[in-house]
Design a protein around this motif. Structure first.
Motif, PDB file in Angstrom:
ATOM      1  N   ARG A   1       0.837  -1.204   0.000  1.00 60.78           N
ATOM      2  CA  ARG A   1       0.000   0.000   0.000  1.00 60.78           C
ATOM      3  C   ARG A   1       0.874   1.257   0.000  1.00 60.78           C
ATOM      4  O   ARG A   1       1.995   1.237   0.484  1.00 60.78           O
ATOM      5  CB  ARG A   1      -0.947  -0.003   1.206  1.00 60.78           C
ATOM      6  CG  ARG A   1      -1.977  -1.118   1.125  1.00 60.78           C
ATOM      7  CD  ARG A   1      -2.810  -1.276   2.370  1.00 60.78           C
ATOM      8  NE  ARG A   1      -3.737  -0.172   2.609  1.00 60.78           N
ATOM      9  CZ  ARG A   1      -4.697  -0.182   3.549  1.00 60.78           C
ATOM     10  NH1 ARG A   1      -4.834  -1.256   4.318  1.00 60.78           N
ATOM     11  NH2 ARG A   1      -5.496   0.853   3.710  1.00 60.78           N
ATOM     12  N   PHE A   2       0.354   2.318  -0.553  1.00 63.85           N
ATOM     13  CA  PHE A   2       1.016   3.625  -0.622  1.00 63.85           C
ATOM     14  C   PHE A   2       2.249   3.614  -1.528  1.00 63.85           C
ATOM     15  O   PHE A   2       3.119   4.465  -1.398  1.00 63.85           O
ATOM     16  CB  PHE A   2       1.394   4.137   0.783  1.00 63.85           C
ATOM     17  CG  PHE A   2       0.240   4.190   1.726  1.00 63.85           C
ATOM     18  CD1 PHE A   2      -0.729   5.168   1.583  1.00 63.85           C
ATOM     19  CD2 PHE A   2       0.105   3.259   2.745  1.00 63.85           C
ATOM     20  CE1 PHE A   2      -1.818   5.221   2.444  1.00 63.85           C
ATOM     21  CE2 PHE A   2      -0.973   3.299   3.616  1.00 63.85           C
ATOM     22  CZ  PHE A   2      -1.938   4.282   3.468  1.00 63.85           C
ATOM     23  N   ARG A   3       2.323   2.646  -2.441  1.00 69.27           N
ATOM     24  CA  ARG A   3       3.402   2.664  -3.424  1.00 69.27           C
ATOM     25  C   ARG A   3       3.161   3.807  -4.411  1.00 69.27           C
ATOM     26  O   ARG A   3       2.021   4.149  -4.717  1.00 69.27           O
ATOM     27  CB  ARG A   3       3.466   1.331  -4.161  1.00 69.27           C
ATOM     28  CG  ARG A   3       3.923   0.164  -3.287  1.00 69.27           C
ATOM     29  CD  ARG A   3       3.985  -1.119  -4.093  1.00 69.27           C
ATOM     30  NE  ARG A   3       4.551  -2.216  -3.316  1.00 69.27           N
ATOM     31  CZ  ARG A   3       4.736  -3.441  -3.795  1.00 69.27           C
ATOM     32  NH1 ARG A   3       4.407  -3.719  -5.053  1.00 69.27           N
ATOM     33  NH2 ARG A   3       5.250  -4.382  -3.035  1.00 69.27           N
ATOM     34  N   SER A   4       4.232   4.385  -4.917  1.00 72.12           N
ATOM     35  CA  SER A   4       4.144   5.520  -5.849  1.00 72.12           C
ATOM     36  C   SER A   4       3.246   6.618  -5.283  1.00 72.12           C
ATOM     37  O   SER A   4       2.428   7.216  -5.985  1.00 72.12           O
ATOM     38  CB  SER A   4       3.598   5.050  -7.211  1.00 72.12           C
ATOM     39  OG  SER A   4       4.415   4.024  -7.742  1.00 72.12           O
ATOM     40  N   SER A   5       3.382   6.849  -3.992  1.00 75.02           N
ATOM     41  CA  SER A   5       2.548   7.823  -3.286  1.00 75.02           C
ATOM     42  C   SER A   5       3.446   8.701  -2.430  1.00 75.02           C
ATOM     43  O   SER A   5       4.505   8.253  -1.962  1.00 75.02           O
ATOM     44  CB  SER A   5       1.541   7.088  -2.389  1.00 75.02           C
ATOM     45  OG  SER A   5       1.027   7.942  -1.394  1.00 75.02           O
ATOM     46  N   PRO A   6       3.062   9.964  -2.202  1.00 77.28           N
ATOM     47  CA  PRO A   6       3.856  10.797  -1.295  1.00 77.28           C
ATOM     48  C   PRO A   6       3.872  10.248   0.130  1.00 77.28           C
ATOM     49  O   PRO A   6       4.703  10.667   0.940  1.00 77.28           O
ATOM     50  CB  PRO A   6       3.160  12.163  -1.358  1.00 77.28           C
ATOM     51  CG  PRO A   6       1.806  11.892  -1.891  1.00 77.28           C
ATOM     52  CD  PRO A   6       1.940  10.718  -2.798  1.00 77.28           C
ATOM     53  N   LEU A   7       2.976   9.294   0.425  1.00 76.62           N
ATOM     54  CA  LEU A   7       2.938   8.699   1.762  1.00 76.62           C
ATOM     55  C   LEU A   7       3.815   7.459   1.876  1.00 76.62           C
ATOM     56  O   LEU A   7       3.844   6.824   2.929  1.00 76.62           O
ATOM     57  CB  LEU A   7       1.494   8.347   2.129  1.00 76.62           C
ATOM     58  CG  LEU A   7       0.580   9.547   2.393  1.00 76.62           C
ATOM     59  CD1 LEU A   7      -0.846   9.081   2.649  1.00 76.62           C
ATOM     60  CD2 LEU A   7       1.092  10.358   3.563  1.00 76.62           C
ATOM     61  N   SER A   8       4.521   7.098   0.813  1.00 76.80           N
ATOM     62  CA  SER A   8       5.440   5.970   0.879  1.00 76.80           C
ATOM     63  C   SER A   8       6.472   6.215   1.975  1.00 76.80           C
ATOM     64  O   SER A   8       7.179   7.214   1.969  1.00 76.80           O
ATOM     65  CB  SER A   8       6.153   5.798  -0.473  1.00 76.80           C
ATOM     66  OG  SER A   8       7.115   4.775  -0.398  1.00 76.80           O
TER      67      SER A   8
END
Length: 524
Positions: A451-458
């Motif tokens: 989850r949260f891959r390629s996301s600013p939350l990574s």
């Protein structure tokens, strides 16, 4: 000494409340209110209104935040876009300003595996990170000319992870030093038996609330004073050699028997097999069709009795080492001498419990807490201890219900607000870093690895996930620009919607990240 024998005929037997004020003024841009209520959405402010001059000064020096009411409404809107009903979701979020936004924050729902946060926090607070989980091997008798004139006794202390998954190549790696120690004492024959003292945790290791048709699944493994290999049997299937499907049961011990009814197939569409164990028995049946080219696969099935499994495995290891066990029923010796000990700290058990959501660990540790708090170590003894801690430290409502430590029981009831308050407690406690380090990190490990891959939350979300039928929960902290914002988001509703619920949770945290100073909103 009183000793529990599984079968005498065998050679073995088996502080401050966390509704505190966080730094921040609860200040919003013009157009907001200090206390605003919309339908089922409440915004709380935790500081008095500052002077107009101070307001203007802070607005001048503080980066703009997304309006609090707008954030809450946007989170609800995201749920609706995904087909979730407003009545099916709850959330409670503390913003860096000190303000809290909620939607049905006090509505009691099944927390699923977020219950493990309660176990971890209460155990760390009351027992301490360095609390020792001890499993000891004793000899009950003297050694004369290679003969132990007595029994061996294993005393269980509730450690959930003797021979855990740290060594995949050797499932019994942690017991091998015990065999070395026995050989080093010059023991060649044991006149008595291998016994187990499992009185430390009383009652059944299987909770009556758990689904009966799933009790042989690894996630329903029973807990006890003695636990080995996650209280599971490894069923290793494959490869296929000359048309025969290989099946092995590990670790090997005298109680296990196998019925291999698998046949090989060359068709992928026919690749389907079933593993079964009678509810209280040790016979494992593997049936169906196994694809000839699929290689080796490992599945897991629970043991019916943890202590019985532990001691029978130890007995086989002793006999395989060349030490004879006569199995005579002897009068217990007056003196017990320590042979070997396995000790783990509480803190060392938490990463597996939290990151991998290991139910056995949570149930065992919850029962240990019940025992150490003056109870008998049963499920019933741990429930009031956990609830009392929540009431005292997190202002939990009286309607909270705690049935087990793992969250498997659908009768558990917590609300999003109390889990958010628990996380606030974690952030200010001396043991808090231990719990936070044990949580899954978005796009990095555990149940958040995908989850949260390629996301600013990574790498910016530390949280505990929870899933049972019709329920998806997520509780943790978002870390952004040096600030931690605790949150809890729970979906409980229709079956088949938990995937959408997880999507809603991820989108909601992106909105929170934007409110904390980020730039990206969730995808449409």
């Amino acid at each position: 000494m009183m000793i529990l024998l599984l079968d005498p005929s065998r050679r073995y037997a088996s502080s401050q409340p966390c509704d505190f004020e966080l730094p921040g003024l609860g200040l919003r841009r013009p157009g907001g209110f200090w206390m605003q209520r919309s339908k089922k959405l409440t915004v709380h402010s935790y500081r008095a209104v500052p002077s107009l001059l101070l307001c203007l000064l802070l607005l001048w020096i503080t980066p703009p935040l997304l309006a609090v009411s707008g954030l809450g409404d946007s989170i609800v809107a995201q749920a609706k876009k995904l087909g979730l009903k407003e009545s099916e979701i709850s959330f409670s979020i503390r913003l860096p300003t000190g303000e809290v936004i909620e939607h049905r924050g006090s509505q009691l729902r099944a927390p699923a595996s977020c219950m493990k946060l309660v176990v971890a926090a209460a155990a760390l607070a009351q027992l301490g990170p360095d609390h020792s989980l001890k499993t000891e091997l004793l000899r009950l008798g003297e050694i004369e000319d290679g003969l132990l004139k007595g029994d061996l006794l294993v005393i269980g202390g509730g450690d959930p992870a003797i021979c855990g998954r740290e060594n995949k190549d050797d499932l019994l790696w942690e017991l091998r030093p015990w065999i070395t120690q026995l050989k080093g004492l010059g023991i060649e024959r044991i006149e008595g038996r291998v016994l187990a003292d499992v009185r430390y945790l009383s009652g059944s290791g299987v909770h009556p609330d758990w689904p009966v048709d799933q009790l042989t699944r690894w996630y329903c493994a029973p807990s006890g004073a003695l636990n080995l290999n996650d209280n599971c049997i490894d069923v290793v299937i494959g490869p296929v050699v000359e048309g025969q499907v290989s099946v092995q049961l590990k670790p090997e011990h005298p109680l296990l028997s196998l019925r291999n009814r698998l046949v090989s197939t060359s068709k992928k569409k026919d690749h389907l097999y079933h593993i079964a164990r009678s509810q209280r028995g040790w016979e494992v049946t593997v049936s169906g069709k196994f694809l000839a080219t699929s290689g080796e696969r490992t599945e897991w099935i629970t043991v019916p009795d943890p202590a019985d499994g532990f001691v029978s495995v130890l007995l086989k290891m002793i006999e395989d080492s060349g030490i004879e066990v006569s199995g005579k029923k002897l009068t217990p010796a007056a003196k017990a001498t320590s042979v070997a000990t396995i000790q783990h700290t509480l803190s060392s058990r938490l990463p597996v419990m939290l990151k991998q959501s290991q139910n056995l660990y949570a149930d065992a540790l919850a029962r240990v807490l019940g025992r150490e708090s003056g109870g008998d170590g049963s499920f019933a003894s741990m429930s009031p201890v956990l609830k009392s801690w929540l009431v005292k430290n997190c202002s939990a409502q009286e309607g909270v219900v705690i049935r087990d430590g793992s969250g498997l029981s659908r009768r558990n009831l917590l609300d999003a607000r109390v889990l958010r308050k628990l996380l606030e407690r974690v952030l200010v406690s001396r043991w808090g870093a231990v719990l936070l380090d044990g949580l899954s990190v978005g796009a990095v490990d555990g149940t958040l690895a995908r989850r949260f891959r390629s996301s600013p939350l990574s790498g910016k979300v530390r949280a505990k996930t929870g899933t049972i039928r019709g329920v998806s929960s997520l509780a943790g902290v978002v870390e952004w620009k040096g600030v931690s914002s605790p949150f809890c988001l729970i979906y409980q509703g229709r079956n088949g919607y938990t995937s959408r619920a997880r999507d809603w949770q991820d989108r909601s945290l992106l909105l929170l990240q934007k409110a904390m100073g980020g730039t990206l909103a969730p995808s449409k």
